[in-house]
Design an enzyme around this catalytic site. Structure first.
Site, mmCIF file in Angstrom:
data_model
loop_
_atom_site.group_PDB
_atom_site.id
_atom_site.type_symbol
_atom_site.label_atom_id
_atom_site.label_comp_id
_atom_site.label_asym_id
_atom_site.label_seq_id
_atom_site.Cartn_x
_atom_site.Cartn_y
_atom_site.Cartn_z
ATOM 1 C CD GLU A 1 36.478 37.413 42.617
ATOM 2 O OE1 GLU A 1 36.210 37.352 43.824
ATOM 3 O OE2 GLU A 1 36.221 36.498 41.811
ATOM 4 C CE1 TYR B 1 39.852 37.190 43.462
ATOM 5 C CE2 TYR B 1 40.866 38.887 44.810
ATOM 6 C CZ TYR B 1 39.750 38.213 44.388
ATOM 7 O OH TYR B 1 38.519 38.573 44.869
#
Ligand code: GDP
Ligand code: MN
Length: 393
Positions: free
Chosen positions: A199, A111
């Site tokens: 993101e 991530y």
């Protein structure tokens, strides 16, 4: 509706739009094609030599879990699965486009994201070696696994800051080098385009040793859109129009306290309470018949908080027919979703009365947000919301 820009709220980009910006900044993204029909999707699948994934394009999160990602094994299957995807609704949002994307040979998922941290008032870089799931799940399961560092916008993101986050991980050296340059390009894109959140989840290490952005989210600060000519143009609909469509009545006023209530009488009395204390409502929203569903209050909170003048929100419910616990569930869901996106900027004071009020208060107590307050007495709730939100001049 999915393609509508809501003034007052950060504009979200679709995955394919976000990836186009990433690619421009030099971040590796898989080859892909945006398709509006199942036939287009089937031929794109074949163009990619049958090595492709189908991905529903929606602004809502959790698409994979909702069945919006498919791995077809033949052109016919690609056609029928694309047809299914294009007929789907994900969290109420109709799917209009499907992204056909070259399938990645995933070895490992990470991530990587940047948000504007509301408390620090500057960008925050986050990295987690175990990606794939959403960041909330990641950090609640294992808070230490999510590494964070603040970025000083005067200097930008230094390579060593990213290296610091990667320290101690077992990610191969080459992949680490890739992640450092991806993070710096990601920050540059976030900064240049006035991002609020950007993101990559998952950021994948492939079996071939490459690091690739397999998914992307990008939310843009709405008040900066005027200086971002290459952002997509979306049709604008007013809050009143959207409220009406959702079965809610919304009125804009000139104070600073937002009000949500159920029934015209209760809404009036909430305004009277505020006036008595010398404060003024910014707007009010009557849940009306939507008070019976948690989605009613969720939509209502979103609409009322769109107005930048709102400095605090009062939710005053008297449940005769509807149930307080159902409404409380909607309140907690709305707050959790906003906290996750770092988009909740004001305190919310709730006072629940009537059917299942006690159960409702218990539901509110489960919420971890420091921005939620509850008061059993309406007079206390009114004083609290004014104390938190102040009085407009
Ligand atoms: P989200 O559920 O909306 O976040 O969708 P993502 O695009 O992040 O995909 C969810 C999951 O599907 C990923 O974490 C992967 O495990 C899997 N996935 C997505 N794309 C690929 C791919 O190209 N190859 C493989 N093997 N898995 C993929
Ligand atoms: Mn994802």
């Amino acid at each position: 509706m999915t393609n509508t820009y809501h003034p007052g709220v950060d504009m979200k980009l679709f995955e394919y739009e976000a990836k186009a910006f990433l690619q421009k900044s030099g971040i590796p993204v898989p080859k892909s094609k945006v398709c509006g029909t199942e036939d287009e999707a089937a031929s794109a699948y074949t163009e990619f030599g049958g090595n492709a994934v189908l991905k529903a394009q929606v602004l809502a999160g959790g698409r994979g879990k909702a069945g919006g990602i498919k791995f077809p094994r033949s052109e016919d299957e690609a056609r029928s699965q694309a047809k299914d995807i294009l007929a789907m609704k994900i969290k109420g949002e109709a799917v209009e486009k499907v992204l056909v994307e070259e399938k990645q040979n995933i070895k490992r998922e990470h991530y990587l994201g940047i948000v504007t941290d509301p408390d620090a008032g500057c960008p925050l870089l986050m990295f987690c070696a175990e990606g794939g799931m959403d960041i909330e799940e990641l950090s609640s399961k294992n808070p230490d696994a999510v590494k964070k560092t603040l970025i000083d916008p005067r200097y930008g993101l230094f390579g060593y800051q990213v290296q610091e986050l990667l320290k101690g991980s077992d990610i191969p050296k080459d992949a680490q080098t890739g992640i450092v340059s991806i993070a710096r390009a990601l920050y540059q894109t976030y900064w240049d385009k006035d991002g609020e959140l950007i993101e990559i989840n998952p950021l994948v290490e492939t079996a071939e040793g490459k690091v690739v952005a397999a998914d992307a989210k990008f939310n843009i600060d709405n008040s900066a859109l005027y200086r971002q000519p290459d952002m997509p143009k979306r049709p604008v609909r007013t809050v009143e129009e959207r409220a009406e469509k959702l079965g809610l009545s919304y009125i804009s006023l000139d104070g600073n306290i937002g009000i949500i209530s159920n029934g015209a009488g209760l809404t009036m009395s909430a305004m009277d309470y505020l006036n008595q204390e010398g404060a003024k409502p910014a707007n009010f929203l009557d849940l009306g018949g939507q008070a019976t569903q948690s989605s009613g209050i969720k939509n209502g909170i979103g609409l009322v908080l769109e107005k930048p003048d709102v400095t605090a929100l009062l939710i005053y419910i008297f449940a005769g027919g509807p149930r307080c616990d159902v409404i409380a569930t909607g309140i907690v869901e709305a707050i959790n979703e906003m906290e996750k996106e770092h988009s909740l900027r004001v305190p919310i004071v709730v006072t629940l009365h009537g059917r299942f009020a006690e159960e409702g208060m218990k539901v509110l107590s489960t919420c971890k947000s420091p921005r939620l307050y509850q008061e059993p007495m309406v007079e206390d709730a009114v004083r609290k919301v004014i104390e938190l939100g102040g009085k407009a001049q």
